[in-house]
Design an enzyme around this catalytic site. Structure first.
Site, short mmCIF file in Angstrom:
data_model
loop_
_atom_site.label_atom_id
_atom_site.label_comp_id
_atom_site.label_asym_id
_atom_site.label_seq_id
_atom_site.Cartn_x
_atom_site.Cartn_y
_atom_site.Cartn_z
N GLU A 40 -7.06 5.07 7.51
CA GLU A 40 -6.78 6.48 7.21
C GLU A 40 -7.97 7.12 6.49
O GLU A 40 -8.25 8.29 6.68
CB GLU A 40 -5.49 6.58 6.38
N LYS B 224 0.05 4.19 -0.36
CA LYS B 224 -0.65 5.37 0.18
C LYS B 224 -0.46 6.56 -0.75
O LYS B 224 -0.50 6.38 -1.96
CB LYS B 224 -0.22 5.66 1.62
N GLY C 190 2.06 2.43 10.98
CA GLY C 190 3.09 3.46 10.86
C GLY C 190 3.78 3.82 12.16
O GLY C 190 4.47 4.83 12.25
N HIS D 236 -9.70 1.48 4.56
CA HIS D 236 -8.45 1.69 5.30
C HIS D 236 -8.71 2.69 6.43
O HIS D 236 -9.46 3.64 6.27
CB HIS D 236 -7.36 2.19 4.34
N GLU E 107 -5.84 -4.73 10.67
CA GLU E 107 -4.84 -3.69 10.89
C GLU E 107 -5.19 -2.92 12.17
O GLU E 107 -6.01 -2.00 12.13
CB GLU E 107 -4.82 -2.71 9.72
N GLY F 231 4.58 1.50 4.98
CA GLY F 231 5.89 2.15 4.96
C GLY F 231 6.98 1.29 4.31
O GLY F 231 7.76 1.78 3.49
N ASN G 293 0.86 -1.19 0.00
CA ASN G 293 0.00 0.00 0.00
C ASN G 293 0.90 1.24 0.00
O ASN G 293 1.44 1.61 1.04
CB ASN G 293 -0.88 -0.04 1.26
N SER H 34 2.92 -1.89 10.59
CA SER H 34 4.35 -1.95 10.91
C SER H 34 5.00 -3.30 10.57
O SER H 34 5.88 -3.79 11.30
CB SER H 34 4.59 -1.60 12.38
P1 PGA Z 1 2.44 0.49 7.80
O1 PGA Z 1 1.01 0.70 7.12
O2 PGA Z 1 3.01 -0.79 7.25
O3 PGA Z 1 3.23 1.70 7.41
O4 PGA Z 1 2.21 0.39 9.27
C1 PGA Z 1 0.17 -0.38 6.87
C2 PGA Z 1 -1.11 0.11 6.28
O5 PGA Z 1 -1.55 1.21 6.61
O6 PGA Z 1 -1.73 -0.58 5.46
#
Ligand code: PGA
Length: 226
Positions: A95, A10, A154, A93, A148, A208, A8, A186
């Site tokens: 976010e 983003k 993140g 998601h 998640e 990330g 992803n 993460s």
């Molecule tokens: P992250 O994000 O690996 O940066 O924690 C995962 C995600 O939001 O799908």
């Protein structure tokens, strides 16, 4: 069954040149992958170019409209995504739930539209009620779940493999044993095997780490040997 790893991206990177560089580096590092399905989810604006470069890597989008076409400013429809070669779409998601105020009901509408066009929806959740509401009126066998925990996204923090396994089992109870269930939050080359082997997930959703070719390639290679 193949493990599933979703990148992803983003809202990254900020130029097409950088998107192509990132994609090509990942592709180069993943030439002999056999046991893993790798899906890259770039921002909409890069989908077309990456679709032409992608070869055996699969393409996914980070969202889709609840309608096929019409007066829905700023939205991109499942039909458009399908026509660009997308096979997967990430929905709900955290976010989007947080910054765009997306509700379970809206996510449910998006998910139904995605299924109607033959896209594979990946429903992101951090609690059980989001599964129940997101899947209302939906044939759940066709939906992939990504667990998640919001606090793990993140942050570099992750649940223990045991905690994650307990949650995975709860999801399996609802979705059935054949469901594809991913872990996200993460994920890195060091912890990914634990989420697969110890927690029993069918793959991961990486944010990330998917922007750093070396990290992402190591994640896929680690899963290949699980
Ligand atoms: P992250 O994000 O690996 O940066 O924690 C995962 C995600 O939001 O799908």
């Amino acid at each position: 069954m193949k493990k599933l790893i979703i990148a992803n991206w983003k809202c990254n990177p900020i130029t097409l040149t950088k998107a192509k560089q990132l994609f090509n580096s990942v592709k180069k590092g993943l030439q002999n992958i056999k046991n893993t399905e790798v899906v890259i989810c770039p921002p909409f604006v890069y989908l077309e170019v990456i679709s032409r470069l992608r070869k055996e890597l699969k393409l996914g989008a980070q969202n889709c409209c609840w309608e096929e076409k019409g007066a829905f400013t700023g939205e991109v429809s499942p039909a458009m995504l399908k026509n660009l070669g997308c096979e997967y779409v990430v929905l709900g998601h955290s976010e989007r739930r947080k910054y765009l105020c997306e509700t379970d009901n809206l996510i449910n509408q998006r998910l139904k539209a995605a299924l109607k066009k033959g896209l594979k929806p990946v429903l992101c959740i951090d609690n059980i009620s989001q599964i129940q509401k997101g899947l209302k009126g939906v044939a759940k066998q066709k939906v992939i779940i990504a667990y998640e925990p919001v606090w793990a996204i993140g942050t570099g923090k992750t649940p223990s493999f045991k905690q994650a396994k307990l949650f995975n089992n709860k999801i399996k109870k609802i979705m059935g044993n054949n469901a594809i269930i991913l872990y996200g939050g993460s994920v890195n080359p060091h912890n990914v095997k634990g989420f697969i082997i110890e927690s029993g997930f069918d793959g991961v959703l990486a944010g990330g780490a998917s922007l750093i070719p070396k990290e992402f390639i190591s994640i896929v290679k680690a899963v290949e040997t699980c």
